[in-house]
Design an enzyme around this catalytic site. Sequence first.
Site, PDB file in Angstrom:
ATOM      1  N   ASP A  38      30.633  54.871  25.266  1.00 47.04           N
ATOM      2  CA  ASP A  38      31.539  54.173  24.348  1.00 47.04           C
ATOM      3  C   ASP A  38      32.989  54.615  24.547  1.00 47.04           C
ATOM      4  O   ASP A  38      33.667  55.017  23.598  1.00 47.04           O
ATOM      5  CB  ASP A  38      31.135  54.433  22.890  1.00 47.04           C
ATOM      6  CG  ASP A  38      29.662  54.224  22.626  1.00 47.04           C
ATOM      7  OD1 ASP A  38      29.064  53.377  23.303  1.00 47.04           O
ATOM      8  OD2 ASP A  38      29.111  54.907  21.743  1.00 47.04           O
ATOM      9  N   GLU A 219      28.429  43.983  19.237  1.00 53.21           N
ATOM     10  CA  GLU A 219      29.030  45.241  18.793  1.00 53.21           C
ATOM     11  C   GLU A 219      30.193  45.608  19.712  1.00 53.21           C
ATOM     12  O   GLU A 219      30.491  44.906  20.679  1.00 53.21           O
ATOM     13  CB  GLU A 219      27.988  46.363  18.755  1.00 53.21           C
ATOM     14  CG  GLU A 219      27.411  46.736  20.109  1.00 53.21           C
ATOM     15  CD  GLU A 219      26.310  47.793  20.018  1.00 53.21           C
ATOM     16  OE1 GLU A 219      25.852  48.108  18.902  1.00 53.21           O
ATOM     17  OE2 GLU A 219      25.894  48.291  21.086  1.00 53.21           O
ATOM     18  N   HIS A 283      30.296  48.344  26.255  1.00 53.06           N
ATOM     19  CA  HIS A 283      31.051  49.166  25.305  1.00 53.06           C
ATOM     20  C   HIS A 283      32.288  49.764  25.982  1.00 53.06           C
ATOM     21  O   HIS A 283      32.247  50.807  26.605  1.00 53.06           O
ATOM     22  CB  HIS A 283      30.237  50.259  24.656  1.00 53.06           C
ATOM     23  CG  HIS A 283      30.867  50.635  23.345  1.00 53.06           C
ATOM     24  ND1 HIS A 283      30.228  50.463  22.147  1.00 53.06           N
ATOM     25  CD2 HIS A 283      32.099  51.104  23.065  1.00 53.06           C
ATOM     26  CE1 HIS A 283      31.058  50.826  21.169  1.00 53.06           C
ATOM     27  NE2 HIS A 283      32.202  51.205  21.708  1.00 53.06           N
ATOM     28  N   ARG A 313      24.633  57.758  30.085  1.00 53.56           N
ATOM     29  CA  ARG A 313      25.694  56.789  30.369  1.00 53.56           C
ATOM     30  C   ARG A 313      26.985  57.509  30.744  1.00 53.56           C
ATOM     31  O   ARG A 313      27.349  58.515  30.138  1.00 53.56           O
ATOM     32  CB  ARG A 313      25.910  55.883  29.166  1.00 53.56           C
ATOM     33  CG  ARG A 313      24.674  55.074  28.817  1.00 53.56           C
ATOM     34  CD  ARG A 313      24.821  54.341  27.512  1.00 53.56           C
ATOM     35  NE  ARG A 313      24.890  55.256  26.379  1.00 53.56           N
ATOM     36  CZ  ARG A 313      25.064  54.876  25.114  1.00 53.56           C
ATOM     37  NH1 ARG A 313      25.198  53.589  24.829  1.00 53.56           N
ATOM     38  NH2 ARG A 313      25.106  55.758  24.142  1.00 53.56           N
ATOM     39  N   HIS A 370      37.052  34.883  50.991  1.00 50.78           N
ATOM     40  CA  HIS A 370      35.752  35.501  51.256  1.00 50.78           C
ATOM     41  C   HIS A 370      34.668  34.655  50.611  1.00 50.78           C
ATOM     42  O   HIS A 370      34.864  34.060  49.544  1.00 50.78           O
ATOM     43  CB  HIS A 370      35.696  36.943  50.767  1.00 50.78           C
ATOM     44  CG  HIS A 370      35.949  37.119  49.305  1.00 50.78           C
ATOM     45  ND1 HIS A 370      34.984  36.946  48.334  1.00 50.78           N
ATOM     46  CD2 HIS A 370      37.076  37.454  48.624  1.00 50.78           C
ATOM     47  CE1 HIS A 370      35.497  37.173  47.148  1.00 50.78           C
ATOM     48  NE2 HIS A 370      36.775  37.466  47.282  1.00 50.78           N
ATOM     49  N   PHE A 373      31.058  37.670  51.125  1.00 52.85           N
ATOM     50  CA  PHE A 373      31.681  38.795  51.832  1.00 52.85           C
ATOM     51  C   PHE A 373      32.051  38.485  53.279  1.00 52.85           C
ATOM     52  O   PHE A 373      32.695  39.297  53.939  1.00 52.85           O
ATOM     53  CB  PHE A 373      30.818  40.060  51.752  1.00 52.85           C
ATOM     54  CG  PHE A 373      30.516  40.463  50.342  1.00 52.85           C
ATOM     55  CD1 PHE A 373      31.530  40.904  49.509  1.00 52.85           C
ATOM     56  CD2 PHE A 373      29.233  40.368  49.829  1.00 52.85           C
ATOM     57  CE1 PHE A 373      31.272  41.260  48.192  1.00 52.85           C
ATOM     58  CE2 PHE A 373      28.963  40.719  48.519  1.00 52.85           C
ATOM     59  CZ  PHE A 373      29.975  41.166  47.704  1.00 52.85           C
ATOM     60  N   ASP A 386      38.554  33.929  45.006  1.00 57.41           N
ATOM     61  CA  ASP A 386      38.025  34.292  46.328  1.00 57.41           C
ATOM     62  C   ASP A 386      39.104  34.270  47.400  1.00 57.41           C
ATOM     63  O   ASP A 386      38.908  34.797  48.494  1.00 57.41           O
ATOM     64  CB  ASP A 386      36.898  33.340  46.733  1.00 57.41           C
ATOM     65  CG  ASP A 386      35.608  33.587  45.965  1.00 57.41           C
ATOM     66  OD1 ASP A 386      35.554  34.568  45.200  1.00 57.41           O
ATOM     67  OD2 ASP A 386      34.657  32.790  46.122  1.00 57.41           O
ATOM     68  N   HIS A 463      41.897  33.266  63.280  1.00 53.42           N
ATOM     69  CA  HIS A 463      40.705  32.488  62.937  1.00 53.42           C
ATOM     70  C   HIS A 463      40.205  31.796  64.191  1.00 53.42           C
ATOM     71  O   HIS A 463      40.983  31.352  65.055  1.00 53.42           O
ATOM     72  CB  HIS A 463      40.978  31.485  61.813  1.00 53.42           C
ATOM     73  CG  HIS A 463      42.030  30.467  62.133  1.00 53.42           C
ATOM     74  ND1 HIS A 463      41.792  29.323  62.861  1.00 53.42           N
ATOM     75  CD2 HIS A 463      43.355  30.430  61.806  1.00 53.42           C
ATOM     76  CE1 HIS A 463      42.893  28.624  62.976  1.00 53.42           C
ATOM     77  NE2 HIS A 463      43.879  29.278  62.350  1.00 53.42           N
ATOM     78  N   ASP A 481      46.664  30.453  65.865  1.00 57.43           N
ATOM     79  CA  ASP A 481      45.513  30.916  65.089  1.00 57.43           C
ATOM     80  C   ASP A 481      45.765  32.281  64.437  1.00 57.43           C
ATOM     81  O   ASP A 481      45.130  32.644  63.444  1.00 57.43           O
ATOM     82  CB  ASP A 481      44.277  31.031  65.974  1.00 57.43           C
ATOM     83  CG  ASP A 481      43.723  29.703  66.437  1.00 57.43           C
ATOM     84  OD1 ASP A 481      44.148  28.656  65.870  1.00 57.43           O
ATOM     85  OD2 ASP A 481      42.895  29.695  67.366  1.00 57.43           O
TER      86      ASP A 481
END
Length: 488
Positions: A38, A219, A283, A313, A370, A373, A386, A463, A481
């Site tokens: 928390d 909560e 939280h 946690r 991406h 990935f 992305d 590319h 490119d």
Amino acid sequence: MITVLVTAMALIVTPTPALAAPGASYQNPVVGTPNSADPWMSYYNGNYYYAATTWTGKILIRRSATLAGLKTAAETTVFTMSQPNAVSNMWAPSLHLLNGPNGQRWYLYYSAGPSACCGGQRQHVLESAGTDPMGPYTYKGALTLMPNNGWSIDGSVMTVGGVNYFVFSAFNNNGGFENGGLQSLFITRLTNPWTPASLGIIISEPTLAWERVGNPVNEGPYVLQRNGRTFLTYSASFCGTPDYKIGALELTGSDPLNRSAWTKLANPLFQRSDANGVYGPAHHSFFKSPDGTEDWIVYHANDSTSQGCGTTRTSRAQRISWNADGTPNLGVPVSTATVLAGPSGELGNPGAVTVQRIQSYNFQDRFVRHSNFATRIDANVTPALDSQFRVVAGLADSTAVSFESVNFPGHYLRHNNYVLRLEPNNGTATFRQDATFRQVAGLADSSWSSFQSYNFPTRYIRHSNYVLRIDPVSTAAERADATFRRTS
């Protein structure tokens, strides 16, 4: 002759926009067990301040000049509880710098109860003597929020239109799960930082399927505001399950005390990532980077599905972003194996350009993006995040650049066997070199840019059939490119 031309052009470096100045790198968790559930965190006057659940009668605060430094920062006891029925089980501290009758002070809200857990939890508040978050603090009182002074937890302050409201969690029938109750969100106005104007008014119940795993729960409410819009984020489902997660309401009306003024977002904002080994991420609270240019979340999570609602946690932090429609994008909880850049502006370094797109020179409707990935150039990228990257100082050389994903913090464009992918920073020297590029004058147009591999300087990002690689460049088509523009 072509080789000489390419080499000469590589030496003509065009001016580049100022880079963001990330802070010290770190890995999650930022604070480990046992006092790390928390979490609340803020950056104030040169330091980060951190507090979390202790399960004891003590309230502890850590202070550090860097996010990374919180892991080993000393825990300072700022208050020891001795009030009737509030001597133990301190949960969910939340600090707010507010104007009160005594001027500007820190107010520290927390849930507490008797030594037997957990039906005695009520809200309490402390006031600092000055503006130092470390205190000293004095006890201002308990907040009566429910009929018959009923159970209430996880309170924090939300300010809208200059008015302070207290938001918290309680049961809609004041009776608990065993009586068919729904743990819900409530709100009341504060007449001063320790006095509610009235009992709480319900504004959200856990009615959606993703809010009801294990038990129906809303909560841990905490406000997030930007560009005049107010989102009340909260934790949903039972904290003992790996499906504890974060949702949000938006204030779409004018009166926060009117339930109809709140609209619940249909889908959760943040949830478990089995691929990253993160379970029950919720939280939370939010904080700004030291230079104010970035929004960050701190939250707790577990490392396995079998860990529950206790001291397993740990607190984790990562940068968040915003969708094109103005709603928050909390991203995906990051693996603890991923090395992250700290918040911009740490240790006095100013931030600058943080988010850009990378446009293709010869296909100007296409941008680097991406997808699962893998990286390529595409048009009409959905989701837009992305194709958005933080252009930061090079991981291997601060005079170069690296490209960090906006929606996958800690993931960078990196070449592997000459193919570019989006991969998490594993902290190795090889990764840092593979993810670093020198920005030079565009090979096809000097008003654009090309990106030379740091550890393979004869190769450039280019590319090929729309897929990104690093390759030697010799022909006019290859130079086109390998030419790009950084654009907002």
